[in-house]
Design an enzyme around this catalytic site. Structure first.
Site, PDB file in Angstrom:
ATOM      1  N   TYR A 146      12.281 -58.219   9.095  1.00 16.17           N
ATOM      2  CA  TYR A 146      13.496 -58.980   8.804  1.00 16.17           C
ATOM      3  C   TYR A 146      13.140 -60.332   8.190  1.00 16.17           C
ATOM      4  CZ  TYR A 146      17.907 -61.448   9.435  1.00 16.17           C
ATOM      5  OH  TYR A 146      19.056 -62.179   9.218  1.00 16.17           O
TER       6      TYR A 146
ATOM      7  N   GLY B  55      30.590 -62.945   5.790  1.00 13.30           N
ATOM      8  CA  GLY B  55      31.190 -62.607   4.507  1.00 13.30           C
ATOM      9  C   GLY B  55      32.700 -62.621   4.564  1.00 13.30           C
TER      10      GLY B  55
ATOM     11  N   GLY C  89      29.272 -57.546   1.665  1.00 14.17           N
ATOM     12  CA  GLY C  89      29.449 -57.534   3.109  1.00 14.17           C
ATOM     13  C   GLY C  89      30.666 -58.324   3.547  1.00 14.17           C
TER      14      GLY C  89
ATOM     15  N   GLY D 161      32.111 -60.502   9.753  1.00 16.61           N
ATOM     16  CA  GLY D 161      31.127 -61.558   9.943  1.00 16.61           C
ATOM     17  C   GLY D 161      31.285 -62.712   8.994  1.00 16.61           C
TER      18      GLY D 161
ATOM     19  N   SER E  79      17.959 -67.092   6.071  1.00 21.72           N
ATOM     20  CA  SER E  79      18.002 -67.160   7.535  1.00 21.72           C
ATOM     21  C   SER E  79      16.903 -68.075   8.043  1.00 21.72           C
ATOM     22  CB  SER E  79      17.802 -65.756   8.121  1.00 21.72           C
ATOM     23  OG  SER E  79      17.554 -65.802   9.509  1.00 21.72           O
TER      24      SER E  79
END
Length: 316
Positions: free
Chosen positions: A171, A26, A20, A24, A144
């Protein structure tokens, strides 16, 4: 003492793969590593976006196509990396989805679990032999704050569900799996004599592209307020991940996050985690389920004494 990117050591001679990496967090991690001399591999679903990001990152940067929603794509990407490189110093398991529109991955998995966890589990297993004997090598998995709401990470039915894929529960389950995976990977690496470390990090709150998904209706006003009051820009939110990648004093098994405002922002510091994420037997069950679902096996596990021992010291 507060940590900042100014203290990141030079990365010359190191090769880092960031999933990724086209945007963002990454992208910010990839750019910081490239600026310090690392050869950076951007593993991205869109090669066009990857090439555009590589041009912005600069330095010694290349692109590999990787769609974590397809185990075939994961295997092709791993094969391509192995053809190009004889060793890998850093693997950053960063890419992810939040509230996706599609109900399942190509292989029939709930998309959060399939992309955020199973895709990275498979990729790590397919690349790990490029790292095991590389001094200072490190697998960094991005979790997260939402892992604390996660439940059922070892539930095969949940992993294959095609309903509820726009829920915060799904999630959270995937981010709980990320953290459990990072800890079980560290135990297995240490037990096998590998010099590679496994560490984890979370970015706190940041208004990245993840929030562009179809969030549940009740969450949208809450997230708007939280992002406005507590979020930090992606370049700052990437700091815990960047520290996890580069701090030579970190121990294997470390979990980092922002150190201020309930871990939503601030400089990187050791992060709190849920009881579920520290359940050693559940970590093993998740590992076995992940091997069965992906077909990727890492080899025999190290012996377990019943409790997790102290984290291994960095440096190997």
């Amino acid at each position: 003492m507060d940590w900042s990117p100014a203290g990141v050591p030079g990365q010359n001679g190191r090769t880092a793969l960031v999933t990724g990496g086209s945007g963002g967090l990454g992208f910010e991690v990839a750019r910081a590593l490239a600026e310090r001399g690392a050869h950076v591999v951007l593993a991205c679903r869109s090669t066009a976006r990857g090439r555009a990001a590589a041009a912005r990152v600069g330095g010694r940067t290349e692109v590999v196509r990787l769609d974590l929603a397809s185990l075939d794509s994961v295997r092709r990407a791993a094969d391509e990396v192995r053809r190009r490189h004889e060793r890998l110093d850093v693997l950053v398991n960063n890419a992810g989805v939040m509230f996706p529109s599609r109900a399942s991955t190509e292989d029939g998995f709930e998309p959060h679990f399939g992309v955020n966890h199973l895709g990275h589990f498979a990729l790590t297993g397919l690349l790990l032999d490029l790292m095991r004997r590389v001094p200072g090598s490190r697998v960094v998995t991005v979790s997260s704050l939402a892992h604390r709401a996660g439940r059922g990470a070892t539930d095969e039915a949940g992993a294959r569900s095609t309903t509820g894929h726009r829920s915060s529960t799904a999630y959270g389950r995937s981010k709980l799996a990320n953290l459990m995976f990072a800890r079980e990977l560290q135990r297995r690496l240490a037990g096998s004599g590998a010099v590679t470390l496994s560490v984890a990090a979370h970015p706190g709150l940041s208004a990245t592209a993840l929030w562009q998904g179809a969030a549940p209706g009740w969450l949208r006003p809450v997230s708007r307020v939280a992002l406005r009051l507590l979020a930090q820009p992606p370049e700052r939110a990437a700091w815990p991940v960047l520290r996890a990648v580069t701090d030579p004093l970190l121990a294997g098994g470390t979990y980092l996050g922002p150190g201020e405002r309930f871990e939503s922002r601030g400089t990187p510091a050791p992060a709190a985690s849920s009881r579920a994420s520290r359940d050693a037997l559940a970590q093993v069950r998740l590992w076995e389920l992940s091997e069965a679902l992906t077909g990727v096996r890492y080899g025999p596990p190290a012996s377990r004494t019943g409790t997790d021992g102290p984290p291994a010291k960095a440096g190997g």
